[in-house]
Design a protein around this motif. Structure first.
Motif, short mmCIF file in Angstrom:
data_model
loop_
_atom_site.label_atom_id
_atom_site.label_comp_id
_atom_site.label_asym_id
_atom_site.label_seq_id
_atom_site.Cartn_x
_atom_site.Cartn_y
_atom_site.Cartn_z
N LYS A 159 -0.22 6.13 -9.10
CA LYS A 159 -0.30 4.57 -9.60
C LYS A 159 0.81 4.53 -10.50
N GLN A 195 2.22 -4.87 -10.20
CA GLN A 195 0.78 -5.44 -10.29
C GLN A 195 -0.12 -4.45 -10.24
N LYS A 196 0.32 -2.95 -9.74
CA LYS A 196 -0.48 -1.92 -9.94
C LYS A 196 -1.02 -1.15 -11.30
N GLY A 208 -2.61 -4.47 -15.25
CA GLY A 208 -3.76 -4.61 -16.33
C GLY A 208 -3.67 -3.63 -17.23
N ASP A 260 -7.33 -1.37 -13.83
CA ASP A 260 -6.47 -1.39 -12.44
C ASP A 260 -7.08 -0.84 -11.34
N LYS A 316 -7.02 -8.21 -9.90
CA LYS A 316 -6.49 -6.87 -9.59
C LYS A 316 -5.62 -6.13 -8.46
#
Length: 481
Positions: free
Chosen positions: A10, A141-142, A145, A314, A445
């Motif tokens: 990630k 976006q991964k 958060g 996330d 998410k």
């Protein structure tokens, strides 16, 4: 201990984003120090050997003036984030807070501190609007958060730092720390890439592409820049008037979500806890614990909980954290309310006097695991570019306003009906937030900012900016492409 492979994957290729996020939010440590400054410093200012003559009434204003500055800074914040950008606004905020610390360190009278706290409140308001916008617009976006949650981690670090340092050193020492933190930001952050969304919004495509290339050294920059450009162009076509926050369905839904969540942060009693913890524990008849020690433990627990949530947000999503946090925080507050109900009705609770202290610390962990962290992530995800500054500024205004409301509810109901009554209200609000989350808040998410907009419009599908999808979206909102 090694991170699991999925977590390692990630974060692969995101180091430039992490550096930019840390550099841009480092001044939030200083803002956290300003927020917690009065708790350890006011007793020193009221002491006989205070370097500045301060009355009790003046000391109370030192708490209020920071929030007044934040309120007055709302219009300026809305102007700055659009006029000079997210990055420029963060640099302006750091410069202002640096000046505030210098004034406090050299202040010959309390009036100088008033002025410093006021401009620090304005600067903090700008930072907590600009930083989420900057991170949401530049992050993959991964990990969006996680990076967005860094803002609160920095603030909590500042609160914990001021609680640990200020009680034991001269008043000017925390000021030196604050100056150093803001200086590091002013030296390092100008070299960080600006928001690609903002650069495209300002018709600077070449700069936007170079910025994205620095942020995504291993990614497909050409494809992503096209997606961002399509999203920005679509959002430019939508109206950006203040009334469109209410008239446009997706904006209205985003605004309702953020007003509720920002209200929930205070209506779940966090301001009451931070400002009245010692008196609450004393009234409970709990084992004696000094106010400075209680504050350090409370803030340390919140920091650990926020760190855990930032790593989980996330993976598990925003909704799971909000629901879990609301249930646990509501239960903790309910325990405190029941304890005071029994105590105030003559029941002998001496043998369980440790319960409220334990419940308060459990509340600290539960609150920061979701309700105290997720709103700062969502606030920059939900509003489109055209009304983002207005939406986030109104959300911030609600955050400030509900802090005052929650404190008034606590003091007025405590004095009239007993301390248990406000805690019942705060507990019920937490459970209402759980229901609101389940019924009304979408899961963001792993979604791009463009996909989130279509979810808010009621089109729960991934959209990559095709002409057909854009045309349908405009018509659904009452616009013509």
């Amino acid at each position: 201990m090694l991170l699991p492979g999925s977590v390692t994957d990630k974060f692969r290729g995101t180091f430039p984003q992490l550096v930019a996020a840390v550099s841009g939010t480092l001044s939030c440590v200083s803002d956290g120090m300003q927020y917690g400054w009065t708790a350890p410093v006011i007793p020193k200012l009221l002491s006989v050997d205070s370097p500045i003559v301060v009355t009790k009434d003046q000391a109370e204003w030192l708490e209020t003036i920071l929030m007044l500055g934040a309120c007055c800074g709302l219009p300026l914040t809305m102007f700055l984030v659009d006029k000079i950008g997210r990055k420029g606004s963060l640099l302006a905020s750091a410069s202002t807070t640096l000046v505030a610390w210098i004034i406090i360190a050299l202040a010959p009278s309390v009036e100088y501190i008033y002025f410093a706290r006021f401009i620090a409140g304005m600067a903090g308001d700008t930072a907590f609007v600009a930083a989420p916008m900057y991170i949401a617009e530049m992050a993959d976006q991964k990990i969006r958060g996680f990076l967005s949650s860094i803002i609160y981690l920095m603030m909590l670090t500042g609160v914990l730092l001021i609680y640990c340092v200020a009680p034991f050193v001269p008043i000017y020492v925390p000021c030196i720390i604050g100056v150093c933190l803001n200086t590091i930001t002013l030296v390092s952050f100008p070299f960080m890439p600006d928001s690609p969304y903002y650069l495209l919004y300002k018709n600077r495509p070449e700069e936007a592409k170079k910025s994205l290339e620095r942020l995504r050294p291993c990614g497909d920059v050409d494809a992503e820049i096209k997606d961002i450009a399509a999203a920005v162009e679509r959002q430019k076509e939508e109206k950006g008037r203040p009334q469109d926050l209410v008239l446009v369905k997706s904006n209205r839904r985003a605004l309702i979500i953020m007003v509720w969540l920002n209200g929930s942060q205070h209506m779940s009693s966090i301001s009451v806890m931070l400002m009245n913890m010692h008196s609450i524990l004393e009234e409970a008849g709990a084992v004696h614990i000094s106010s400075s020690t209680a504050a350090i433990i409370f803030s340390a627990i919140m920091f650990c909980a926020a760190m855990s949530a930032s790593l989980a947000i996330d993976n598990f999503g925003r909704r799971v954290l909000l629901v879990t946090s609301g249930i646990l925080a509501g239960t903790s507050l309910g325990v405190v309310a029941v304890y005071f109900t029994l105590k105030n009705n003559g029941v002998d609770v001496l043998h369980v006097s440790w319960v409220p202290a334990m419940a308060v610390m459990c509340y600290a962990a539960a609150f920061k695991f979701g309700i105290g962290l997720v709103p700062i992530v969502l606030t920059a995800e939900l509003f489109p570019a055209k009304v983002k500054a207005m939406g986030m500024t109104i959300s911030d205004a609600c955050y400030v306003g509900f802090s005052v409301i929650s404190l008034q509810i606590y003091h007025q109901l405590k004095n009239r009906f007993g301390i248990q009554v406000p805690f019942y209200i705060f507990a019920v609000w937490c459970f209402c937030t759980v229901a609101f989350t389940i019924a009304f808040i979408p899961e963001t998410k792993g979604k791009t900012l463009e996909e989130i907009q279509f979810i808010l419009k009621g089109e729960d599908k991934g959209v990559k900016g095709t002409a057909q999808s854009n045309s349908e979206a405009y018509k659904n909102e009452g616009f013509e492409p």
